[in-house]
Design a protein around this motif. Structure first.
Motif, PDB file in Angstrom:
ATOM      1  N   SER A   1      56.472  35.424  51.120  1.00 16.55           N
ATOM      2  CA  SER A   1      55.607  35.966  50.073  1.00 16.55           C
ATOM      3  C   SER A   1      55.197  34.888  49.083  1.00 16.55           C
ATOM      4  O   SER A   1      54.024  34.794  48.681  1.00 16.55           O
ATOM      5  N   ALA A   2      56.148  34.035  48.689  1.00 16.75           N
ATOM      6  CA  ALA A   2      55.845  32.953  47.746  1.00 16.75           C
ATOM      7  C   ALA A   2      54.875  31.949  48.358  1.00 16.75           C
ATOM      8  O   ALA A   2      53.967  31.445  47.679  1.00 16.75           O
TER       9      ALA A   2
ATOM     10  N   GLY B   1      46.587  32.471  46.783  1.00 16.20           N
ATOM     11  CA  GLY B   1      46.407  33.046  45.461  1.00 16.20           C
ATOM     12  C   GLY B   1      45.566  32.185  44.545  1.00 16.20           C
ATOM     13  O   GLY B   1      44.979  31.176  44.956  1.00 16.20           O
ATOM     14  N   ASP B   2      45.526  32.570  43.289  1.00 15.45           N
ATOM     15  CA  ASP B   2      44.687  31.875  42.310  1.00 15.45           C
ATOM     16  C   ASP B   2      45.119  30.441  42.061  1.00 15.45           C
ATOM     17  O   ASP B   2      44.318  29.612  41.637  1.00 15.45           O
TER      18      ASP B   2
ATOM     19  N   ASP C   1      49.681  43.495  52.387  1.00 16.86           N
ATOM     20  CA  ASP C   1      48.679  42.872  51.520  1.00 16.86           C
ATOM     21  C   ASP C   1      47.445  42.361  52.244  1.00 16.86           C
ATOM     22  O   ASP C   1      46.475  41.977  51.598  1.00 16.86           O
TER      23      ASP C   1
ATOM     24  N   THR D   1      51.357  33.427  48.416  1.00 18.50           N
ATOM     25  CA  THR D   1      50.765  33.385  47.077  1.00 18.50           C
ATOM     26  C   THR D   1      50.295  31.984  46.741  1.00 18.50           C
ATOM     27  O   THR D   1      49.211  31.793  46.175  1.00 18.50           O
ATOM     28  N   ARG D   2      51.092  30.989  47.126  1.00 17.36           N
ATOM     29  CA  ARG D   2      50.720  29.602  46.828  1.00 17.36           C
ATOM     30  C   ARG D   2      49.508  29.157  47.648  1.00 17.36           C
ATOM     31  O   ARG D   2      48.653  28.420  47.161  1.00 17.36           O
TER      32      ARG D   2
END
Length: 289
Positions: free
Chosen positions: A238-239, A246-247, A75, A242-243
């Protein structure tokens, strides 16, 4: 009689198409990589280079690759750093620090300014590293055994604590809807009357909204173990990514972090040279990210 020429034509077309696809595959891979967002990376956990004993071993591809590099490169386009200067951080929007060495005063100032200018940081700060290493204690190529980040953490209103009496086995902490594996983890406490960080997962995680940026900080790095990671390590990483990036980044902090472009980060970053309390008196040598 038409079948043979037609068959030959089809065969020739198939070979030509296969050759074209083979030639275009590297180009397509390069274009896909170029389209990925950049992730700057630094730390004593050898995510990028692996545990290489010598430069020759690294060039020969004999070093054991870290599983997290493969996961991250799905990613992100990784940008390894060895020093946190305004120049190195300019143009970067995302930064992962994996058990970094003790930072210099200038690095602390540069990191603080970069985050406040809109940068997003995922930081692993472990008070007691548990992962195996091929290098002996005291070897500079070994991951930093204890986080030496008190100046920058205190500047952000955090204190890293450690309970030596805790269970030394793997423990699971729930965060952002995902189990996070930990071993001999630390905890955070907030300092001051107006904390900039909120704590969660039994004080394992600090989410800090700092100026226009956001820092997600874990008081453990066991999920980044190279030799024997927990099965939950990859989904947990991965979590966390994202935190942090990410958005929803910043929604768990004391205020919503504003999303700004990397150009704004470079333009807004102010390097005033005022170190104040951002001095680490236990600075150690660098290690590859």
């Amino acid at each position: 009689m038409l079948r043979c020429p037609l068959a030959l034509l089809r065969s020739s077309l198939a070979l030509a198409l296969g050759a074209a696809l083979a030639l275009s595959a590297p180009l397509a891979a390069e274009e896909r990589e170029a389209a990925l967002p950049q992730l700057a990376l630094m730390g004593t956990v050898p995510i990028y280079w692996g545990e290489s004993a010598t430069f020759d071993e690294l060039l020969a591809g004999e070093a054991e690759l870290h599983w997290a590099r493969t996961s991250l490169e799905l990613d992100y386009r990784l940008v390894p750093l060895d020093y946190l200067s305004p120049e190195a951080l300019a143009g970067q929007q995302f930064l992962l620090l994996a058990q970094p060495r003790g930072l210099t005063a200038d690095e602390n100032v540069a990191l603080d300014n970069w985050v406040r200018a809109g940068g997003r940081l995922l930081l692993f700060a472990d008070p007691q590293m548990t992962g195996e290493s091929r290098f002996a204690l005291g070897d500079r190529r070994r991951p930093q055994d204890t986080a030496l980040l008190s100046p920058i953490l205190a500047h952000w209103g955090l204190e890293l604590r450690f309970d030596p009496a805790q269970d030394a086995n793997w423990q699971m902490r729930e965060f952002a809807g995902s189990p996070v594996p930990t071993r001999l983890s630390g905890t955070f406490a907030t300092l001051g009357d107006a904390p900039t960080c909120t704590l969660s997962a039994a004080d394992l995680v600090a989410q800090c909204s700092l100026g226009g940026g956001f820092a997600l900080i874990l008081a453990d790095a066991a999920l980044l173990d190279l030799a024997d990671p927990a099965p939950e390590s990859a989904p947990a990483l991965s979590a966390l990514l994202t935190r942090a990036f990410g958005d929803e980044a910043g929604q768990g902090g004391s205020a919503r972090a504003e999303v700004v472009s990397s150009d704004n980060i470079a333009r807004n970053q102010e390097y005033d040279g005022i170190s104040g309390g951002l001095v680490n008196h236990h600075e150690q040598g660098s290690a590859p990210p």
